[in-house]
Design a protein around this motif. Structure first.
Motif, PDB file in Angstrom:
ATOM      1  N   ARG A 143      48.475  47.565  42.514  1.00  0.00           N
ATOM      2  CA  ARG A 143      47.176  47.393  41.874  1.00  0.00           C
ATOM      3  C   ARG A 143      46.287  46.581  42.801  1.00  0.00           C
ATOM      4  N   LEU A 144      45.196  47.199  43.211  1.00  0.00           N
ATOM      5  CA  LEU A 144      44.223  46.524  44.062  1.00  0.00           C
ATOM      6  C   LEU A 144      43.141  45.877  43.202  1.00  0.00           C
ATOM      7  N   SER A 145      42.633  44.763  43.688  1.00  0.00           N
ATOM      8  CA  SER A 145      41.559  44.064  42.997  1.00  0.00           C
ATOM      9  C   SER A 145      40.365  43.910  43.921  1.00  0.00           C
ATOM     10  N   CYS A 146      39.191  44.001  43.339  1.00  0.00           N
ATOM     11  CA  CYS A 146      37.938  43.791  44.062  1.00  0.00           C
ATOM     12  C   CYS A 146      37.133  42.777  43.251  1.00  0.00           C
ATOM     13  N   SER A 147      37.011  41.603  43.789  1.00  0.00           N
ATOM     14  CA  SER A 147      36.321  40.531  43.077  1.00  0.00           C
ATOM     15  C   SER A 147      35.009  40.190  43.755  1.00  0.00           C
ATOM     16  N   ALA A 148      34.044  39.779  42.937  1.00  0.00           N
ATOM     17  CA  ALA A 148      32.733  39.401  43.450  1.00  0.00           C
ATOM     18  C   ALA A 148      32.490  37.928  43.208  1.00  0.00           C
TER      19      ALA A 148
ATOM     20  N   ALA B 197      27.069  39.913  38.950  1.00  0.00           N
ATOM     21  CA  ALA B 197      28.021  40.607  38.095  1.00  0.00           C
ATOM     22  C   ALA B 197      28.199  42.056  38.535  1.00  0.00           C
ATOM     23  N   LEU B 198      29.439  42.447  38.730  1.00  0.00           N
ATOM     24  CA  LEU B 198      29.726  43.793  39.219  1.00  0.00           C
ATOM     25  C   LEU B 198      29.347  44.881  38.232  1.00  0.00           C
ATOM     26  N   HIS B 199      29.263  44.554  36.942  1.00  0.00           N
ATOM     27  CA  HIS B 199      28.997  45.613  35.978  1.00  0.00           C
ATOM     28  C   HIS B 199      27.566  46.134  36.062  1.00  0.00           C
TER      29      HIS B 199
ATOM     30  N   ALA C  68      34.756  40.155  32.368  1.00  0.00           N
ATOM     31  CA  ALA C  68      34.994  38.716  32.190  1.00  0.00           C
ATOM     32  C   ALA C  68      35.512  38.081  33.483  1.00  0.00           C
ATOM     33  N   LYS C  69      36.299  38.863  34.234  1.00  0.00           N
ATOM     34  CA  LYS C  69      36.833  38.378  35.503  1.00  0.00           C
ATOM     35  C   LYS C  69      35.961  38.796  36.686  1.00  0.00           C
ATOM     36  N   ASN C  70      34.919  39.582  36.403  1.00  0.00           N
ATOM     37  CA  ASN C  70      34.052  40.104  37.454  1.00  0.00           C
ATOM     38  C   ASN C  70      34.862  40.784  38.558  1.00  0.00           C
ATOM     39  N   THR C  71      35.771  41.628  38.116  1.00  0.00           N
ATOM     40  CA  THR C  71      36.717  42.270  39.029  1.00  0.00           C
ATOM     41  C   THR C  71      36.857  43.748  38.679  1.00  0.00           C
ATOM     42  N   VAL C  72      36.957  44.572  39.709  1.00  0.00           N
ATOM     43  CA  VAL C  72      37.270  45.989  39.547  1.00  0.00           C
ATOM     44  C   VAL C  72      38.663  46.222  40.118  1.00  0.00           C
TER      45      VAL C  72
END
Length: 127
Positions: free
Chosen positions: A19-24, A28-30, A74-78
Motif C-alpha cells: 500500500r503506497l501513501s501520498c501525503s500533502a 488539502a488534497l481533496h 482527515a489524513k490528507n493522504t491518497v
C-alpha cells in the motif's frame, strides 16, 4: 505550493501486496485530482490511477481489479493499494496533483499535465 511525499514502497514477491501513501504537507488534497504514476527503467512514465476531487476513480487497464486508489481527507493522504503484484509492476511510483480532472479523451491524463510531484518510492516485485 503542495509538497507531496510518497511512502510504502519495497520489495515484495509476485502475488503479494503493498500500500503506497501520498501525503500533502499543506493544501488539502481533496480539492485536486491526484494521480499515481510509475516509471520503470528505460520506459516512459505512465499513469496508473487517479482520483478526482469528487472521488471518482480511474485506472490503467493493466491494473484494473488489482489496484485500488482511495483518499482519506482527515489524513490528507491518497493511498494506492496494490494486490496480486507482478514483476512488470516493478517501477518507481510517483504521486502528483493537478487542478483539473483525471481523464482526457477517455484516457488517464499524462504526466505533462501535472505540475506538482513527489520524490517517488521504489516498488520491486521479485522472487
Amino acid at each position: 505550493q503542495v509538497h507531496l511525499v510518497e511512502s510504502g514502497g519495497g520489495l515484495v514477491q509476485p502475488g503479494g501486496s503493498l500500500r503506497l501513501s501520498c501525503s500533502a504537507s499543506e493544501d488539502a488534497l481533496h480539492y485536486y485530482a491526484v494521480g499515481w504514476f510509475r516509471q520503470a527503467p528505460g520506459k516512459e512514465r505512465e499513469g496508473v490511477s487517479c482520483i478526482n476531487s469528487v472521488g471518482n476513480t480511474f485506472y490503467l487497464d493493466s491494473v484494473k481489479g488489482r489496484f485500488t486508489i482511495t483518499r482519506d481527507s482527515a489524513k490528507n493522504t491518497v493511498f494506492l493499494q496494490m494486490n496480486s503484484l507482478k514483476a512488470e509492476d516493478t517501477a518507481i511510483y510517483y504521486c502528483a496533483k493537478r487542478n483539473d480532472g483525471c481523464i482526457s479523451y477517455g484516457k488517464l491524463v499524462g504526466p505533462r499535465a501535472y505540475a506538482d510531484w513527489g520524490q517517488g518510492t521504489q516498488v520491486t516485485v521479485s522472487s
